[in-house]
Write an enzyme that holds these catalytic residues in place. Structure first.
Site, mmCIF file in Angstrom:
data_model
loop_
_atom_site.group_PDB
_atom_site.id
_atom_site.type_symbol
_atom_site.label_atom_id
_atom_site.label_comp_id
_atom_site.label_asym_id
_atom_site.label_seq_id
_atom_site.Cartn_x
_atom_site.Cartn_y
_atom_site.Cartn_z
ATOM 1 N N GLY A 16 1.074 -1.289 -0.349
ATOM 2 C CA GLY A 16 -0.302 -0.408 -0.149
ATOM 3 C C GLY A 16 0.780 1.098 -0.245
ATOM 4 C CD GLN A 33 3.754 5.841 2.374
ATOM 5 O OE1 GLN A 33 2.997 5.469 2.283
ATOM 6 N NE2 GLN A 33 4.434 5.236 3.102
ATOM 7 C CB CYS A 70 5.494 2.391 7.613
ATOM 8 S SG CYS A 70 4.768 4.253 6.892
ATOM 9 C CG LEU A 71 6.670 0.906 1.639
ATOM 10 C CD1 LEU A 71 6.154 1.388 0.499
ATOM 11 C CD2 LEU A 71 7.641 0.402 1.428
ATOM 12 C CG HIS A 122 -0.350 1.370 7.504
ATOM 13 N ND1 HIS A 122 0.528 1.037 8.393
ATOM 14 C CD2 HIS A 122 0.607 2.357 5.970
ATOM 15 C CE1 HIS A 122 2.311 1.947 7.765
ATOM 16 N NE2 HIS A 122 1.692 2.183 6.681
ATOM 17 C CD GLU A 123 -1.008 2.761 2.645
ATOM 18 O OE1 GLU A 123 -0.517 4.166 3.104
ATOM 19 O OE2 GLU A 123 -0.524 2.005 2.816
ATOM 20 C CG HIS A 155 0.763 6.442 5.429
ATOM 21 N ND1 HIS A 155 1.550 7.446 5.756
ATOM 22 C CD2 HIS A 155 1.022 5.365 5.051
ATOM 23 C CE1 HIS A 155 2.920 6.288 5.917
ATOM 24 N NE2 HIS A 155 1.753 5.077 5.786
HETATM 25 ZN ZN LIG Z 1 2.948 3.050 5.893
#
Ligand SMILES: [Zn+2]
Length: 179
Positions: A47, A52, A98-99, A140-141, A144
């Site tokens: 995701g 991001q 998380c990226l 999670h998204e 963000h």
């Molecule tokens: Zn993330």
């Protein structure tokens, strides 16, 4: 085909404030969504939220398995999470990562089912319900886009540990690249 864009990390202001609603559903948004998919796949994520890659707009993409291992792929603009129904609340106590905090994971309980309402890239209403990892991903998204990282939901001590481990890993990378 989208363009792979760099993923911003924890500490970048764009990750720590709420994003702006999408108001125009056209070519520009479609191109952004393509770039988001390309960037997510390049980073091997399931995701990705627009902030991001540094774009403060309320839109995320996902390509993520549910609790039965079925893959779901899509885009949600202006997502609104449905509050979990009382009585059917069960928590998934799995790890989350998380990226934007690469390499780090921590256990974070989340409801094991999630439903989000929003719009697709063409502006058509969509509702996505997910279980397992997809439920975690949708939450999670959405976080963000509200300027919240999963770190912000961890107990303070654990958050410090994860941040310290992330910083140690980043400075190790910096040391290596200076050789
Ligand atoms: Zn993330």
């Amino acid at each position: 085909m989208g363009e792979v864009r760099p993923i911003v990390h924890v500490g970048d202001p764009v990750l720590h404030r709420p994003c702006e609603p999408v108001t125009r559903f056209g070519e520009e948004l479609a191109a952004l969504v393509e770039d988001m998919f390309a960037s997510m796949y390049a980073a091997e994520g399931v995701g990705l939220a627009a902030n991001q890659i540094g774009v403060p707009l309320r839109v995320f993409v996902y390509d993520c398995p549910d609790a039965d291992g079925v893959r779901h792929k899509g885009v949600v603009a202006n997502p609104v999470l449905e509050p979990p129904g009382l009585g059917e609340r069960r928590l998934d106590t799995g790890d989350e990562g998380c990226l934007s905090v690469p390499g780090q994971y921590a256990p974070l309980p989340r409801p094991d089912t999630a439903t989000v309402h929003g719009f697709d890239a063409a502006g058509e209403p969509v509702t996505v319900t997910g279980t397992g990892l997809l439920a975690r991903c949708l939450q999670h998204e959405s976080d963000h886009l509200d300027g919240r990282l999963y770190l912000d939901r961890l107990p303070a001590k654990r958050r410090k540990q994860v941040l310290a481990a992330y910083q140690a890993a980043q400075s190790a990378i910096a040391d290596n690249s200076s050789l």
